[in-house]
Design a protein around this motif. Structure first.
Motif, PDB file in Angstrom:
ATOM      1  N   LYS A 154       0.700  -1.239  -0.075  1.00 19.31           N
ATOM      2  CA  LYS A 154      -0.046  -0.033   0.095  1.00 19.31           C
ATOM      3  C   LYS A 154       0.848   1.248   0.097  1.00 19.31           C
ATOM      4  CE  LYS A 154      -3.416  -2.676   0.195  1.00 19.31           C
ATOM      5  NZ  LYS A 154      -4.039  -3.244  -1.047  1.00 19.31           N
ATOM      6  N   ILE A 155       2.022   1.161  -0.854  1.00 20.98           N
ATOM      7  CA  ILE A 155       2.893   2.354  -1.058  1.00 20.98           C
ATOM      8  C   ILE A 155       2.517   2.990  -2.191  1.00 20.98           C
ATOM      9  CG2 ILE A 155       5.044   3.280  -1.346  1.00 20.98           C
ATOM     10  CD1 ILE A 155       6.387   0.701   0.208  1.00 20.98           C
ATOM     11  N   PRO A 156       1.999   4.618  -1.953  1.00 27.23           N
ATOM     12  CA  PRO A 156       1.848   5.372  -3.137  1.00 27.23           C
ATOM     13  C   PRO A 156       3.057   5.309  -4.242  1.00 27.23           C
ATOM     14  CG  PRO A 156       1.290   6.405  -1.076  1.00 27.23           C
ATOM     15  CD  PRO A 156       1.770   5.191  -0.931  1.00 27.23           C
ATOM     16  N   PRO A 157       2.693   4.858  -5.649  1.00 26.39           N
ATOM     17  CA  PRO A 157       3.519   4.811  -6.315  1.00 26.39           C
ATOM     18  C   PRO A 157       4.650   6.234  -6.618  1.00 26.39           C
ATOM     19  CG  PRO A 157       1.589   4.902  -7.543  1.00 26.39           C
ATOM     20  CD  PRO A 157       1.319   4.810  -6.199  1.00 26.39           C
ATOM     21  N   PHE A 158       3.984   7.183  -6.511  1.00 28.19           N
ATOM     22  CA  PHE A 158       4.812   8.529  -6.658  1.00 28.19           C
ATOM     23  C   PHE A 158       5.143   9.027  -5.024  1.00 28.19           C
ATOM     24  CE2 PHE A 158       2.588   7.867 -10.357  1.00 28.19           C
ATOM     25  CZ  PHE A 158       3.474   8.162 -11.417  1.00 28.19           C
ATOM     26  N   GLU A 159       5.484   8.421  -4.289  1.00 26.54           N
ATOM     27  CA  GLU A 159       6.091   8.984  -3.018  1.00 26.54           C
ATOM     28  C   GLU A 159       7.753   8.816  -3.231  1.00 26.54           C
ATOM     29  OE1 GLU A 159       6.590  10.452  -0.106  1.00 26.54           O
ATOM     30  OE2 GLU A 159       4.567   9.464   0.365  1.00 26.54           O
ATOM     31  N   LYS A 160       8.259   9.626  -2.750  1.00 25.77           N
ATOM     32  CA  LYS A 160       9.811   9.788  -2.973  1.00 25.77           C
ATOM     33  C   LYS A 160      10.484   8.558  -2.333  1.00 25.77           C
ATOM     34  CE  LYS A 160      13.629  13.206  -2.488  1.00 25.77           C
ATOM     35  NZ  LYS A 160      13.918  14.394  -1.909  1.00 25.77           N
ATOM     36  N   ALA A 161      11.268   7.976  -3.446  1.00 30.01           N
ATOM     37  CA  ALA A 161      11.846   6.841  -3.045  1.00 30.01           C
ATOM     38  C   ALA A 161      12.711   6.874  -1.978  1.00 30.01           C
ATOM     39  CB  ALA A 161      12.844   6.363  -4.274  1.00 30.01           C
ATOM     40  N   ARG A 162      13.607   8.105  -1.685  1.00 33.11           N
ATOM     41  CA  ARG A 162      14.554   7.926  -0.414  1.00 33.11           C
ATOM     42  C   ARG A 162      13.710   7.865   0.791  1.00 33.11           C
ATOM     43  NH1 ARG A 162      17.188  11.846  -1.766  1.00 33.11           N
ATOM     44  NH2 ARG A 162      18.670  10.872  -2.651  1.00 33.11           N
ATOM     45  N   THR A 163      12.313   8.601   0.891  1.00 33.52           N
ATOM     46  CA  THR A 163      11.713   8.741   1.804  1.00 33.52           C
ATOM     47  C   THR A 163      11.087   7.117   2.377  1.00 33.52           C
ATOM     48  OG1 THR A 163      10.659  10.738   1.473  1.00 33.52           O
ATOM     49  CG2 THR A 163       9.220   9.450   2.905  1.00 33.52           C
ATOM     50  N   VAL A 164      10.730   6.465   1.344  1.00 38.30           N
ATOM     51  CA  VAL A 164      10.385   5.044   1.701  1.00 38.30           C
ATOM     52  C   VAL A 164      11.676   4.080   2.120  1.00 38.30           C
ATOM     53  CG1 VAL A 164       9.529   2.969   0.382  1.00 38.30           C
ATOM     54  CG2 VAL A 164       8.450   4.997  -0.033  1.00 38.30           C
ATOM     55  N   LEU A 165      12.570   4.209   1.420  1.00 40.57           N
ATOM     56  CA  LEU A 165      13.976   3.568   1.782  1.00 40.57           C
ATOM     57  C   LEU A 165      14.621   3.692   2.871  1.00 40.57           C
ATOM     58  CD1 LEU A 165      14.963   3.020  -1.850  1.00 40.57           C
ATOM     59  CD2 LEU A 165      13.947   1.257  -0.454  1.00 40.57           C
ATOM     60  N   GLU A 166      14.673   5.177   3.397  1.00 44.87           N
ATOM     61  CA  GLU A 166      15.201   5.430   4.473  1.00 44.87           C
ATOM     62  C   GLU A 166      14.509   5.012   5.817  1.00 44.87           C
ATOM     63  OE1 GLU A 166      15.669   9.701   4.185  1.00 44.87           O
ATOM     64  OE2 GLU A 166      17.909   9.476   3.839  1.00 44.87           O
ATOM     65  N   ALA A 167      13.294   4.998   5.719  1.00 39.15           N
ATOM     66  CA  ALA A 167      12.574   4.350   6.830  1.00 39.15           C
ATOM     67  C   ALA A 167      12.774   2.731   6.977  1.00 39.15           C
ATOM     68  CB  ALA A 167      11.001   4.194   6.314  1.00 39.15           C
ATOM     69  N   LEU A 168      13.205   2.082   5.917  1.00 45.78           N
ATOM     70  CA  LEU A 168      13.560   0.524   6.125  1.00 45.78           C
ATOM     71  C   LEU A 168      14.935   0.439   6.588  1.00 45.78           C
ATOM     72  CD1 LEU A 168      12.660  -0.716   2.565  1.00 45.78           C
ATOM     73  CD2 LEU A 168      11.505  -0.454   4.409  1.00 45.78           C
TER      74      LEU A 168
END
Length: 356
Positions: A154-168
């Motif tokens: 359920k990740i919006p496709p146009f969320e910034k990539a760095r925002t998603v991956l830094e959380a990981l």
């Protein structure tokens, strides 16, 4: 074949063995002659959108069989590299294409570390749906896989990539501090029960690879139906879609995210408009819309043309809309005398004689 785009393969042998190894989106074939003194030859293939290998009778070659390896049996069979769109290719030698990162399937741990170690790279300034197609970091992920991965989380496709991956990255560090002595089996169980995006980049393609049927075989309707049933998001009715900045269509559910391209309408919404044509066109068209055909409602055919365009080419789209826009609806019918008197008075105002 005569129309194949790959180089000639300088190999001939009465008896040889073919073996294969894959890495990301590439496949390496090794042709090894059974004669002890003969040297083997390597070929590295890329498949494009439609490339595949097929084993068939040599007398019944499929169309677009651009490279063929013949068996010595009678009647002979042919192992064919089939590529209808000719986006695929092969090259001589055993080297993988430079610039591709570790494989998401066979080199998972190296793949994960390569992504998390390089989050400062400008590739992660882009939306996550675009970053997932960057083979420098996601070697093996393609268009349908990125849609399925983002949909499951359920990740919006146009969320910034760095925002998603830094959380990981933060989650991984916290997990190590909390459980420094996790065994491999517990790590695998955690990965299965609560997968993150990078873990799904490994497990979702593995579902396709491990499937019993050849899910992507287009010539067998049962197999292709199984693949369609496996899809949860890509090309699934009810999902939304937008073109990214590279012209590739991304399918998703919910909001697209803060970096979505402006001025696009999702296919899902277009389909709704097409089903309700009365909602597209006003009952009375003003004179302003007559003067500017661009502002008139678009017919459904034009909307379809825009959906399949390679990219958001604004100038061409405007010209196309101007040339093919729906004609404005006529004004409400007025009495004949009133129409004639308006035309006559207009001509008199310009110094013209009335019609005889």
């Amino acid at each position: 074949s005569a129309v194949g785009r790959g180089p000639e393969v300088p190999f001939s042998s009465e008896a040889y063995r073919i073996s294969a190894a894959s890495r990301g989106k590439e496949l390496r074939l090794t042709l090894a002659p059974l004669a002890p003194a003969a040297a083997p030859l390597d070929l590295v293939f890329r498949f494009g959108m439609s490339g595949s290998f097929r084993l068939c009778p040599a007398a019944q070659l499929p169309r677009h069989a651009h490279l063929r390896f013949l068996t010595g049996e009678s009647p002979p069979r042919a192992l064919c590299f089939v590529d209808a769109r000719r986006f695929g290719s092969w090259r001589l030698g055993d080297a993988w294409q430079p610039g591709r990162g570790p494989c998401v399937l066979s080199e998972y741990q190296a793949f994960r570390e390569n992504v998390l170690r390089n989050l400062d790279d400008k590739a992660f300034d882009k939306p996550i749906c675009e970053a997932l197609l960057n083979q420098k970091f996601f070697n093996g992920i393609g268009n349908y896989l990125r849609a399925e991965i983002l949909y499951r989380l359920k990740i919006p496709p146009f969320e910034k990539a760095r925002t998603v991956l830094e959380a990981l990255k933060d989650q991984e560090q916290a997990r190590r501090k909390k459980n420094p002595s996790l065994t491999l089996s517990k790590k695998l169980r955690l990965m299965r029960d609560n997968p993150d995006l990078l873990e799904l980049c490994h497990t979702v393609p593995m579902e396709v690879v491990a499937a019993e049927k050849k899910l992507l075989e287009p010539d067998h309707s049962d197999n292709y139906a199984a693949f369609k049933n496996w899809l949860q998001c890509y090309l699934v009715p009810g999902m939304s879609s937008l073109r990214d900045r590279n012209g590739r269509t991304i399918w998703f559910q919910g909001e697209p995210g803060p970096m979505a391209p402006k001025g696009q309408t999702s296919r899902k919404k277009r389909a709704r408009l097409k089903a309700e044509p009365e909602a597209q066109t006003p009952k009375v068209t003003t004179r302003a819309s007559k003067r500017r055909p661009r502002a008139a409602a678009k017919p459904p055919k034009l909307a379809e043309e825009e959906e399949v365009a390679d990219g958001p080419r604004k100038g061409r789209a405007r010209r196309r809309r101007k040339a093919t826009a729906a004609p404005a609806l006529p004004e409400p019918e007025a009495p004949v005398k009133a129409k004639r008197s308006r035309r006559t008075s207009a001509r008199r105002g310009r110094g013209e004689a009335g019609s005889p």
